[in-house]
Design a protein around this motif. Structure first.
Motif, PDB file in Angstrom:
ATOM      1  N   GLU A   1       0.907  -1.165  -0.075  1.00 34.71           N
ATOM      2  CA  GLU A   1      -0.074   0.077  -0.148  1.00 34.71           C
ATOM      3  C   GLU A   1       0.689   1.306  -0.074  1.00 34.71           C
ATOM      4  O   GLU A   1       1.928   1.258   0.527  1.00 34.71           O
ATOM      5  N   LEU A   2       0.251   2.264  -0.333  1.00 37.32           N
ATOM      6  CA  LEU A   2       1.012   3.720  -0.326  1.00 37.32           C
ATOM      7  C   LEU A   2       1.310   3.860   1.157  1.00 37.32           C
ATOM      8  O   LEU A   2       0.357   3.909   1.987  1.00 37.32           O
ATOM      9  N   GLY A   3       2.729   4.226   1.606  1.00 41.76           N
ATOM     10  CA  GLY A   3       3.150   4.475   2.823  1.00 41.76           C
ATOM     11  C   GLY A   3       3.239   3.191   3.566  1.00 41.76           C
ATOM     12  O   GLY A   3       3.778   3.234   4.587  1.00 41.76           O
ATOM     13  N   GLY A   4       3.269   1.983   2.939  1.00 44.11           N
ATOM     14  CA  GLY A   4       3.335   0.789   3.770  1.00 44.11           C
ATOM     15  C   GLY A   4       4.564   0.087   3.375  1.00 44.11           C
ATOM     16  O   GLY A   4       5.482   0.778   2.637  1.00 44.11           O
ATOM     17  N   THR A   5       4.868  -0.932   3.839  1.00 49.19           N
ATOM     18  CA  THR A   5       6.374  -1.466   3.691  1.00 49.19           C
ATOM     19  C   THR A   5       5.977  -3.024   3.197  1.00 49.19           C
ATOM     20  O   THR A   5       4.943  -3.635   3.878  1.00 49.19           O
ATOM     21  N   THR A   6       6.879  -3.575   2.240  1.00 48.80           N
ATOM     22  CA  THR A   6       6.640  -4.818   1.704  1.00 48.80           C
ATOM     23  C   THR A   6       6.677  -5.845   3.085  1.00 48.80           C
ATOM     24  O   THR A   6       7.532  -5.686   3.928  1.00 48.80           O
ATOM     25  N   SER A   7       6.203  -7.060   2.823  1.00 50.30           N
ATOM     26  CA  SER A   7       6.061  -8.035   3.888  1.00 50.30           C
ATOM     27  C   SER A   7       7.528  -8.332   4.028  1.00 50.30           C
ATOM     28  O   SER A   7       7.723  -8.829   5.529  1.00 50.30           O
ATOM     29  N   ASP A   8       8.268  -8.593   3.308  1.00 52.51           N
ATOM     30  CA  ASP A   8       9.846  -8.946   3.304  1.00 52.51           C
ATOM     31  C   ASP A   8      10.606  -7.810   4.094  1.00 52.51           C
ATOM     32  O   ASP A   8      11.697  -8.060   4.270  1.00 52.51           O
ATOM     33  N   GLY A   9      10.074  -6.726   4.024  1.00 59.42           N
ATOM     34  CA  GLY A   9      10.773  -5.563   5.028  1.00 59.42           C
ATOM     35  C   GLY A   9      11.740  -4.868   4.057  1.00 59.42           C
ATOM     36  O   GLY A   9      12.661  -4.237   4.325  1.00 59.42           O
TER      37      GLY A   9
END
Lengths: 672, 172
Positions: free
Chosen positions: B116-124
């Protein structure tokens, strides 16, 4: 003196004045919103702007120093227009549900709008949304907050606890404890000073009025009411009487008219507190002098805001607190044991209401320690302001009420109890009794007032030397009892840090959570009188001096109560009913899971319209016809609008095609 | 001030080491007026972001109220209270980049990285943000990964660029 020209008139003002002060000195009123005299001046609301000759922009009068020769216009057309626009902008993001607001007619924003002559609101836009934050004591409704930041100043500068600060930025700015934490979950002491300075309905006590009306109207309940000492010199202000007016008799009358069954006085329990706390103090001193385990200095425990503060901030020092419950909790415990037995009523069928100058008392009554046999000692706390609202709601003409006495046995009190409401009062009351108990002589002060600890200074101290005590207290001979008194949590922190470092020279310390003590507690009327503290203080001392009995141990109903019921001070039964223990909370509640957040369901709105729709009525023929016609005309209008829109779109598309054609032509030419 | 009670989560030594490092920095600044922002900068650099626990730790170490610390953290958009990815992708959505396909890049990243915009990928790996003009309008559409600007980006070019980050942690 400064020579100024204000609104075309030559005037003078003291050196160092701000423009606002200079105007006030000359009886010219400049409207303000965020400003609080001598406490808070940051010029954030800009309502006080004035025109200063030579200055490019309008200047905020509350923070701009007046300079010799300054020419000021406080009411020019430019100023008037600017103030109106500022006000309307403020209102554009304000929940203007004024009719349903607790502060309706006592709201400073409302008053300001009237003063500025604003009769319309030209700006409409996005509204910031914040959920209601309800704790047991204080309710935060940020939809009404005007970001004046008075609460921040009071919380950080005056009380020194720093729970409230501005969070986020710009349109998203809110005042709160940070990271969206609810007030009931953090180390707020619930002193309620923020609710006193809030100009609007954003910070207020969590109401218990409905709960109390319900109890009064419940015929199966015996509803007992008690009043804290500080109420009798403050509640009159809510009915237009001058600050500090003593209205003890009218207050008792009003409570009776409201329908309470027993009108008792927390003062009686204050006398009881002195006996219990005085005895506890003597025991602690005795233990210390005879080499037994003892924790000194002992600190008073009447102020629940102070209690919550120490539990959060100095959890390792709670053993210094007297184990005595606060007076109204003692009263509750006595009502639901001694008095219930006298009447032959089950404690469960009694409902005890405390009228308090305090918001923290609302959280005190829900603490698990404040129960006996599973029954809470006190069922509801009303602030002074809430009681005034109830009296108004009931249509009682307070000012013209006849005087009435409190009921016996729990309504009779000594003068020592009255001064529980003032900083230094609990200490003085305790000394009056302890000194006489130990020496057999009266406390050697004029009119029994321990002058060094009378007054509104932050920290006061006194030394009382014990000479020629009675035989059983011979171990105290020559002891210089050192006492300290503070009010406000900033002073409390100073004394506690001294204790934590092991450097406290005192035997006995009195702490009240609010500056000045209960007379200016968080639940007291908001006053515009700059000398309100001095006036309430003086009148409460007058109340003390007006009584024949001025020492707690001489209260006949206290003496008989020990004879009939408790036996000895600090007896087993006394401990069970009148004493308590404290919770080590820690700054971030790391030692406890207890919080004071209230989950309040949103009141369901009953729509009058849906009720009507539920029972459809046959409409008269003419109405039907007209409505069909209306429907048709609406359809036609819609079609026309759609047509117009399509035409415009077509024009736009044709224009774009034209441009593209020309671009292609250009390219083609370049290609050649 | 017993900061050990505060953080039961700091059992693993990696975490403790970061806190010790932050503590050292605070010791350098202590008593200096207006040092909070510098301390927060340093703390975010060491810890990656500024969670509640860390904000409380800093508040206690500097002896200022927590609400003041969180007030500053929430004021500046540079500070983050959520974990950040190893790298930050910022797609420019200034006017020039927008009309030349910046929006497509945003959609593409959202889809391929599932973020998502402003988010971080699940793998960090990546934190995904947008910027309002990074001053590289001549290179539109431009994106930034950490401090490096990448010009005239297309979804295909972006795929191979991101692949490089996954291969050897960077392009340099």
């Amino acid at each position: 003196m400064l020579n100024l020209t204000i609104n075309g008139k030559a005037v003078t003002a003291p050196e160092g004045s701000t423009i606002l002060e200079a105007a006030k000195y000359n009886h010219i009123k400049i409207p303000t919103l965020c400003h609080l005299d001598n406490i808070h001046s940051i010029g954030s609301c800009r309502i006080c702007v004035v025109e200063v000759e030579g200055a490019r922009t309008l200047q905020a009068a509350c923070i701009t120093k007046a300079v010799d020769g300054m020419v000021i216009e406080t009411n020019s057309e430019r100023v008037q227009k600017a103030r109106k626009v500022l006000y309307e902008l403020l209102m554009s993001d304000h929940n203007d549900d004024c009719l349903n607001c607790k502060r309706n007619t006592t709201c400073e924003l409302q008053e300001l709008g009237k003063m500025l002559g604003v009769e319309q609101s030209r700006f409409e836009g996005e509204q910031s949304s914040s959920p209601l934050d309800v704790s047991v004591s204080i309710t935060r409704d940020l939809s009404k907050c005007v970001l004046c930041r008075r609460c921040i100043t009071v919380c950080n500068e005056i009380q020194g606890v720093g729970i409230l600060n501005a969070q986020n930025r710009g349109f998203e700015t809110v005042i709160g404890p940070g990271m969206d934490l609810p007030l009931g979950s953090v180390n707020c002491s619930f002193c309620g000073q923020c609710t006193v300075v809030c100009p609007v309905g954003a910070l207020k006590e969590t109401s218990s009025v409905e709960k109390v009306w319900a109890a009064i109207n419940d015929k199966s309940k015996r509803v007992v009411v008690q009043v804290a000492p500080a109420i009798r010199v403050a509640i009159g202000e809510e009915f237009g009487l001058p600050a500090g007016t003593r209205v003890t008799g009218k207050l008792a009358s009003a409570l009776s008219y409201l329908g309470f069954d027993d009108i008792f006085d927390t003062n009686w329990a204050a006398d009881l507190t002195i006996i219990e706390e005085g005895t506890e103090f003597l025991n602690r001193v005795k233990n210390a002098l005879t080499g037994r385990k003892s924790v000194l200095p002992m600190i008073t425990s009447c102020s629940p805001g102070w209690i919550k503060f120490i539990e959060h901030t100095f959890p390792d020092q709670v053993a210094h607190l007297s184990t005595c419950k606060s007076p109204h909790m003692m009263m509750g415990a006595v009502v639901k044991s001694y008095y219930a037995a006298k009447l032959g009523i089950r404690p469960e069928d009694m409902f005890v209401v405390s009228i308090m100058p305090c918001t923290a008392k609302k959280s005190e009554i829900v603490r698990s320690e404040m129960k006996n046999n599973g029954v809470p000692n006190v069922d509801a706390v009303l602030t002074c302001r809430e009681l005034a609202d109830m009296i108004k709601e009931a249509g009682i003409d307070f000012v013209n009420l006849p005087d009435r006495e409190f009921d016996v046995p729990l309504g009779m009190s000594s003068g020592a109890a009255d001064i529980f409401g003032i900083t230094g009062g609990v200490m003085e009351a305790a000394l009056r009794t302890v000194y006489e108990l130990v020496t057999g002589r009266e406390l050697p002060f004029d009119k029994l007032h321990v002058t060094p600890i009378v007054g509104l200074e932050r920290i006061k101290e006194a030394t009382i030397k014990i000479e020629n005590p009675l035989e059983q207290y011979s171990y105290l001979d020559g002891l210089e009892v050192k006492v300290a008194v503070t009010s406000g949590l900033k002073g409390a922190r100073i004394l506690m840090e001294q204790i934590a470092r092991g450097e406290s020279p005192y035997h006995f310390i009195e702490v009240m959570g609010c500056p000045g003590g209960c007379i200016t507690g968080g639940g007291q009327p908001r006053s515009a009188d700059p000398e309100v503290r001095e006036k309430r203080l003086k009148n409460l001392y007058d109340e003390d001096e007006s009584k024949t009995i001025r020492k707690s141990h001489e209260n006949p109903y206290i003496i008989s109560f020990y004879k009939e019921f408790l036996g000895e001070p600090n007896s087993h039964l006394a401990h069970e009913l009148l004493h308590t223990h404290y919770v080590k909370r820690g700054k971030y509640n790391e030692h406890t899971t207890e919080t004071f957040v209230l989950d309040v369901p949103k009141p369901e709105k009953r729509s009058i319209r849906t009720v009507k729709a539920a029972e459809p009525q046959e409409m008269p023929e003419t109405v039907k016809v007209r409505s069909r016609e209306e429907l048709e005309s609406v359809t036609i209008l819609n079609l026309e609008a759609e047509n117009k829109r399509l035409k415009r779109e077509l024009e736009d598309t044709l224009e774009t095609v034209d441009i593209l054609k020309r671009v292609i032509a250009d390219y083609v030419q370049q290609g050649k | 001030m017993d900061s050990n009670v505060l953080c039961k989560c700091r059992e693993d030594s990696e975490e403790q080491k970061k806190y010790d490092e932050i503590r050292n920095i605070i010791d350098l600044y202590r008593g200096k007026e207006g040092c909070l922002i510098q301390v927060l900068h340093a703390a975010q650099k060491i810890y990656g972001y500024l969670p509640l626990e860390l904000q409380r730790f800093i508040a206690d170490a500097l002896n200022i109220p927590f609400s003041e610390v969180s007030g500053v953290v929430s004021f500046y958009s540079f500070f983050s209270v959520k974990p950040r990815g190893e790298h930050t992708i910022r797609v420019c959505l200034g006017t020039a980049c927008y009309v030349r396909g910046g929006k497509k890049l945003v959609e593409h990243i959202q889809k391929t990285l599932d973020v998502e915009l402003g988010g971080t990928t699940s793998d960090g790996k990546f934190t995904f943000e947008v910027a309002r003009c990074i001053g590289a309008c001549g290179l539109a559409p431009a994106i930034m990964i950490d401090d490096v600007v990448y010009k005239q980006m297309t979804p295909t070019k972006l795929d191979s660029l991101l692949a490089k980050f996954y291969e050897r942690g960077g392009e340099k």
